[in-house]
Design a protein around this motif. Sequence first.
Motif, PDB file in Angstrom:
ATOM      1  N   VAL A 252       0.772  -1.239   0.000  1.00 39.61           N
ATOM      2  CA  VAL A 252       0.000   0.000   0.000  1.00 39.61           C
ATOM      3  C   VAL A 252       0.806   1.295   0.000  1.00 39.61           C
ATOM      4  N   ALA A 253       2.135   1.214   0.089  1.00 40.86           N
ATOM      5  CA  ALA A 253       2.902   2.447   0.336  1.00 40.86           C
ATOM      6  C   ALA A 253       2.653   3.519  -0.727  1.00 40.86           C
ATOM      7  N   SER A 254       2.358   3.124  -1.965  1.00 38.69           N
ATOM      8  CA  SER A 254       2.189   4.127  -3.027  1.00 38.69           C
ATOM      9  C   SER A 254       0.723   4.460  -3.289  1.00 38.69           C
ATOM     10  N   ILE A 255      -0.156   4.197  -2.329  1.00 42.04           N
ATOM     11  CA  ILE A 255      -1.594   4.366  -2.597  1.00 42.04           C
ATOM     12  C   ILE A 255      -1.954   5.801  -2.971  1.00 42.04           C
TER      13      ILE A 255
ATOM     14  N   THR B 197      -3.420   9.270  -9.843  1.00 43.99           N
ATOM     15  CA  THR B 197      -3.263   9.046 -11.291  1.00 43.99           C
ATOM     16  C   THR B 197      -4.391   8.209 -11.901  1.00 43.99           C
ATOM     17  N   THR B 198      -5.298   7.723 -11.078  1.00 42.97           N
ATOM     18  CA  THR B 198      -6.452   6.968 -11.600  1.00 42.97           C
ATOM     19  C   THR B 198      -7.715   7.562 -10.963  1.00 42.97           C
ATOM     20  N   LYS B 199      -8.863   7.010 -11.391  1.00 41.04           N
ATOM     21  CA  LYS B 199     -10.118   7.404 -10.725  1.00 41.04           C
ATOM     22  C   LYS B 199     -10.610   6.266  -9.842  1.00 41.04           C
ATOM     23  N   ALA B 200      -9.723   5.317  -9.572  1.00 46.55           N
ATOM     24  CA  ALA B 200     -10.129   4.064  -8.933  1.00 46.55           C
ATOM     25  C   ALA B 200     -10.614   4.260  -7.496  1.00 46.55           C
ATOM     26  N   GLN B 201     -11.393   3.263  -7.071  1.00 47.40           N
ATOM     27  CA  GLN B 201     -11.686   3.104  -5.658  1.00 47.40           C
ATOM     28  C   GLN B 201     -10.736   2.036  -5.139  1.00 47.40           C
ATOM     29  N   ALA B 202     -10.217   2.253  -3.938  1.00 47.13           N
ATOM     30  CA  ALA B 202      -9.286   1.275  -3.356  1.00 47.13           C
ATOM     31  C   ALA B 202      -9.983   0.543  -2.218  1.00 47.13           C
ATOM     32  N   TYR B 203      -9.891  -0.779  -2.251  1.00 46.82           N
ATOM     33  CA  TYR B 203     -10.529  -1.620  -1.230  1.00 46.82           C
ATOM     34  C   TYR B 203      -9.489  -2.184  -0.280  1.00 46.82           C
ATOM     35  N   ILE B 204      -9.758  -2.026   1.001  1.00 44.38           N
ATOM     36  CA  ILE B 204      -8.878  -2.596   2.031  1.00 44.38           C
ATOM     37  C   ILE B 204      -9.740  -2.953   3.241  1.00 44.38           C
ATOM     38  N   SER B 205      -9.289  -3.894   4.037  1.00 46.66           N
ATOM     39  CA  SER B 205      -9.998  -4.254   5.269  1.00 46.66           C
ATOM     40  C   SER B 205     -10.338  -3.011   6.077  1.00 46.66           C
ATOM     41  N   LYS B 206     -11.531  -3.029   6.652  1.00 49.89           N
ATOM     42  CA  LYS B 206     -11.935  -1.879   7.474  1.00 49.89           C
ATOM     43  C   LYS B 206     -10.995  -1.705   8.666  1.00 49.89           C
ATOM     44  N   LEU B 207     -10.301  -2.749   9.044  1.00 50.57           N
ATOM     45  CA  LEU B 207      -9.338  -2.641  10.147  1.00 50.57           C
ATOM     46  C   LEU B 207      -8.195  -1.689   9.806  1.00 50.57           C
ATOM     47  N   TRP B 208      -7.885  -1.566   8.505  1.00 47.47           N
ATOM     48  CA  TRP B 208      -6.682  -0.821   8.119  1.00 47.47           C
ATOM     49  C   TRP B 208      -6.959   0.539   7.499  1.00 47.47           C
ATOM     50  N   MET B 209      -8.224   0.854   7.246  1.00 48.60           N
ATOM     51  CA  MET B 209      -8.557   2.099   6.534  1.00 48.60           C
ATOM     52  C   MET B 209      -7.899   3.329   7.139  1.00 48.60           C
ATOM     53  N   ARG B 210      -8.021   3.441   8.449  1.00 48.86           N
ATOM     54  CA  ARG B 210      -7.549   4.681   9.069  1.00 48.86           C
ATOM     55  C   ARG B 210      -6.030   4.683   9.296  1.00 48.86           C
ATOM     56  N   PHE B 211      -5.369   3.601   8.893  1.00 54.13           N
ATOM     57  CA  PHE B 211      -3.908   3.603   8.946  1.00 54.13           C
ATOM     58  C   PHE B 211      -3.314   4.189   7.654  1.00 54.13           C
ATOM     59  N   LEU B 212      -4.106   4.216   6.576  1.00 55.16           N
ATOM     60  CA  LEU B 212      -3.562   4.653   5.290  1.00 55.16           C
ATOM     61  C   LEU B 212      -3.064   6.101   5.280  1.00 55.16           C
ATOM     62  N   PRO B 213      -3.721   7.032   5.979  1.00 57.28           N
ATOM     63  CA  PRO B 213      -3.161   8.391   5.985  1.00 57.28           C
ATOM     64  C   PRO B 213      -1.703   8.438   6.461  1.00 57.28           C
ATOM     65  N   HIS B 214      -1.274   7.452   7.230  1.00 55.20           N
ATOM     66  CA  HIS B 214       0.135   7.421   7.660  1.00 55.20           C
ATOM     67  C   HIS B 214       1.078   7.107   6.499  1.00 55.20           C
ATOM     68  N   PHE B 215       0.543   6.584   5.405  1.00 55.69           N
ATOM     69  CA  PHE B 215       1.369   6.375   4.212  1.00 55.69           C
ATOM     70  C   PHE B 215       1.322   7.601   3.294  1.00 55.69           C
ATOM     71  N   GLY B 216       0.790   8.715   3.792  1.00 63.70           N
ATOM     72  CA  GLY B 216       0.790   9.948   3.007  1.00 63.70           C
ATOM     73  C   GLY B 216      -0.455  10.131   2.166  1.00 63.70           C
ATOM     74  N   LEU B 217      -1.522   9.441   2.492  1.00 66.02           N
ATOM     75  CA  LEU B 217      -2.766   9.591   1.738  1.00 66.02           C
ATOM     76  C   LEU B 217      -3.379  10.967   2.012  1.00 66.02           C
ATOM     77  N   ASP B 218      -3.611  11.724   0.926  1.00 66.64           N
ATOM     78  CA  ASP B 218      -4.213  13.065   1.088  1.00 66.64           C
ATOM     79  C   ASP B 218      -5.641  12.939   1.588  1.00 66.64           C
ATOM     80  N   SER B 219      -6.047  13.918   2.414  1.00 65.00           N
ATOM     81  CA  SER B 219      -7.397  13.828   2.983  1.00 65.00           C
ATOM     82  C   SER B 219      -8.462  13.918   1.891  1.00 65.00           C
ATOM     83  N   GLN B 220      -8.198  14.638   0.773  1.00 61.41           N
ATOM     84  CA  GLN B 220      -9.209  14.727  -0.299  1.00 61.41           C
ATOM     85  C   GLN B 220      -9.425  13.385  -1.001  1.00 61.41           C
TER      86      GLN B 220
END
Length: 253
Positions: free
Chosen positions: A78-81, A87-110
């Motif tokens: 997930v590091a490059s999410i 660069t895409t319009k995709a939706q990304a699927y991940i376990s609900k357990l991990w959703m709120r960890f993704l911002p730590h990989f630099g995921l923009d709030s928008q």
Amino acid sequence: MREPLFESKDHKVVFFEELTPASAVQSNQVLIIHKDEGMLLDPGGHKVFSKLLSKISLYIPPDRIKYIFLSHQDPDIVASINGWLMTTKAQAYISKLWMRFLPHFGLDSQLEGRIKPIYDNGTVITLGEDCKIYILPAHFLHSEGNFQVYDPCSKILFSGDLGASLGQDYFFVEDFDKHIKYMEGFHRRYMVSNKVLRFWANMVRQLDIEMIVPQHGAIFKGKDMVNRFIEWVENLEVGVDLLTQDFYRVPQG
Ligand code: FE
């Protein structure tokens, strides 16, 4: 360029194994295309991002990627999410357990609104109008919130870390017994327990599987090889099965 793992008029599965830099654990990435829509599985980290983006562009315009599947939360998944959602319009699927960890990989709030939770019992999503893609529960294999993908249009099971092998120099397993040494250490340490492996084996035996494609290492091709793998893990002691008090001693200074 490697041949697609599967190709028919409407459906294609493309596999990338060569994009990881030498110092990083070798990781496979997969692109599933059905009609004119794509799904990217476990796209990986920053060092893979631009290479993978240019490779997939040879098969499908990036804005036709509808889904990005993240089997679990590890950096090689997930590091490059953030880059992928930019660069895409995709939706990304991940376990609900991990959703709120993704911002730590630099995921923009928008971009957070395009992350979709997968609930514990998995789901079925539709690619290109009529290919139903199964997101199967695979918790504790190895992550606590972990999923695999079964694509019935190609009959391929994408098994994430389960079935991973490290250090071999081939892409299709030819001799299962000789292949065990490349899988065994990883499974014994990274998988959680034999109980989970037995549940998994019972689940996947209900599926018509022609190939198992892990996220690291070689592919199990053909029903015989697929069954050999399922039997092997079903009988393997791993993780907590092997622990003793010796693992938990205060180190001596
Ligand atoms: Fe992992």
